[in-house]
Design an enzyme around this catalytic site. Structure first.
Site, mmCIF file in Angstrom:
data_model
loop_
_atom_site.group_PDB
_atom_site.id
_atom_site.type_symbol
_atom_site.label_atom_id
_atom_site.label_comp_id
_atom_site.label_asym_id
_atom_site.label_seq_id
_atom_site.Cartn_x
_atom_site.Cartn_y
_atom_site.Cartn_z
ATOM 1 N N LYS A 1 2.686 -4.334 -3.379
ATOM 2 C CA LYS A 1 1.814 -5.353 -2.769
ATOM 3 C C LYS A 1 0.917 -4.756 -1.679
ATOM 4 O O LYS A 1 -0.265 -5.061 -1.620
ATOM 5 C CB LYS A 1 2.658 -6.499 -2.184
ATOM 6 C CG LYS A 1 3.549 -7.184 -3.215
ATOM 7 C CD LYS A 1 4.282 -8.383 -2.635
ATOM 8 C CE LYS A 1 5.298 -8.064 -1.565
ATOM 9 N NZ LYS A 1 6.582 -7.496 -2.063
ATOM 10 N N ARG B 1 11.676 2.781 8.294
ATOM 11 C CA ARG B 1 12.071 1.373 8.216
ATOM 12 C C ARG B 1 13.581 1.223 8.084
ATOM 13 O O ARG B 1 14.208 1.914 7.291
ATOM 14 C CB ARG B 1 11.363 0.703 7.029
ATOM 15 C CG ARG B 1 9.938 0.330 7.346
ATOM 16 C CD ARG B 1 9.215 -0.232 6.152
ATOM 17 N NE ARG B 1 9.885 -1.361 5.522
ATOM 18 C CZ ARG B 1 9.277 -2.225 4.718
ATOM 19 N NH1 ARG B 1 7.980 -2.094 4.469
ATOM 20 N NH2 ARG B 1 9.945 -3.214 4.176
HETATM 21 P P1 ATP Z 1 6.549 -4.368 -0.354
HETATM 22 O O1 ATP Z 1 7.149 -3.001 -0.327
HETATM 23 O O2 ATP Z 1 6.153 -4.774 -1.760
HETATM 24 O O3 ATP Z 1 5.430 -4.506 0.598
HETATM 25 P P2 ATP Z 1 8.884 -5.301 1.136
HETATM 26 O O4 ATP Z 1 9.913 -6.335 0.760
HETATM 27 O O5 ATP Z 1 9.325 -3.913 1.232
HETATM 28 O O6 ATP Z 1 7.684 -5.439 0.108
HETATM 29 P P3 ATP Z 1 7.835 -6.679 3.479
HETATM 30 O O7 ATP Z 1 7.047 -7.680 2.744
HETATM 31 O O8 ATP Z 1 7.157 -5.844 4.459
HETATM 32 O O9 ATP Z 1 8.430 -5.568 2.570
HETATM 33 O O10 ATP Z 1 9.087 -7.454 4.151
HETATM 34 C C1 ATP Z 1 10.102 -6.783 4.861
HETATM 35 C C2 ATP Z 1 11.170 -7.768 5.342
HETATM 36 O O11 ATP Z 1 10.574 -8.736 6.251
HETATM 37 C C3 ATP Z 1 11.822 -8.635 4.267
HETATM 38 O O12 ATP Z 1 12.885 -7.980 3.611
HETATM 39 C C4 ATP Z 1 12.283 -9.846 5.105
HETATM 40 O O13 ATP Z 1 13.460 -9.578 5.815
HETATM 41 C C5 ATP Z 1 11.159 -10.025 6.109
HETATM 42 N N1 ATP Z 1 10.135 -10.969 5.604
HETATM 43 C C6 ATP Z 1 8.840 -10.662 5.286
HETATM 44 N N2 ATP Z 1 8.205 -11.755 4.824
HETATM 45 C C7 ATP Z 1 9.109 -12.772 4.832
HETATM 46 C C8 ATP Z 1 9.091 -14.132 4.443
HETATM 47 N N3 ATP Z 1 8.002 -14.690 3.922
HETATM 48 N N4 ATP Z 1 10.217 -14.879 4.604
HETATM 49 C C9 ATP Z 1 11.326 -14.342 5.110
HETATM 50 N N5 ATP Z 1 11.421 -13.065 5.484
HETATM 51 C C10 ATP Z 1 10.339 -12.277 5.349
HETATM 52 MG MG MG Z 2 4.726 -4.569 2.280
#
Ligand code: ATP
Ligand code: MG
Length: 191
Positions: free
Chosen positions: A14, A136
């Site tokens: 994303k 992270r």
């Molecule tokens: P990607 O790698 O595709 O960007 P990702 O899951 O690694 O996705 P982020 O979208 O950055 O990373 O989200 C990291 C963390 O932040 C999630 O695991 C969650 O704990 C929290 N988080 C982010 N967005 C939300 C949301 N809409 N609702 C609840 N928690 C969220």
């Molecule tokens: Mg992300």
């Protein structure tokens, strides 16, 4: 103003595809993960709360997330922006319902949901690779497994939710980022 949700599991790409969308279309990008990590880095009260969920691979509560999202929309998005990409929100059906209300109050709606679909094996490999230098707290094997479980239980039902509204567009998430972007752009151009 177009409102496009970029949907997909952790590590589905994303963030990578959002950068390309910003370059091509000049959309405003809202990544809820980035918003939360910025609070953690600044040591705010919200950051402290967010970190307690993120480091365990859990989701931040829906009410809190909806308030954060509305605040970012009102205070950080240029009123003249051509569009907004929602990256990482909504992540539950309750958040999708909240988003609908938030946009409706502002005379807007979700126009399209683009879903990057990839298998867990590939996702895990990507996240472990990213973890080598991302710093992270959630890019380690145990937390990655938890995040994927949370994705399957709480987030993936949104595919059916948006398919039912005729808004969901599936994009193959494996392959070269340029090819994936071409597929995404063709959907956006069809709006
Ligand atoms: P990607 O790698 O595709 O960007 P990702 O899951 O690694 O996705 P982020 O979208 O950055 O990373 O989200 C990291 C963390 O932040 C999630 O695991 C969650 O704990 C929290 N988080 C982010 N967005 C939300 C949301 N809409 N609702 C609840 N928690 C969220
Ligand atoms: Mg992300």
């Amino acid at each position: 103003m177009l409102n496009v949700v970029l949907f997909g599991a952790p590590g589905s790409g994303k963030g990578t595809q959002s950068e390309r969308l910003i370059d091509r279309y000049g959309f405003h990008h809202i990544s809820t993960g980035d918003v939360l990590r910025s609070h953690i880095a600044r040591g705010t009260e919200l950051g402290r709360v967010a970190d307690s969920y993120i480091s365990k691979g859990q989701l931040i509560p829906d009410d809190l997330m909806a308030n954060i999202l509305a605040d970012v929309l009102d205070n950080e998005v240029d009123k003249g922006a051509k569009g907004v990409i929602f990256d990482g929100f909504p992540r539950t059906v309750a958040q999708a319902e909240a988003l609908e209300g938030i946009l409706q109050e502002r005379g807007r709606k979700v126009d399209m949901v683009i879903g990057l679909e990839t298998d867990d094996e590939e996702l895990t490999a990507r996240l472990l690779k990213r973890g080598i230098d991302s710093g992270r707290s959630d890019d380690n094997l145990e937390t990655i497994r938890k995040r994927l479980e949370v994705y399957h239980n709480q987030t993936s039902p949104l595919r059916d939710y948006y398919t039912g509204q005729g808004k969901y567009r599936k994009v193959e998430g494996k392959g070269h980022p340029d090819e994936i972007f071409t597929a995404i752009a063709s959907h956006i151009d069809s709006i």
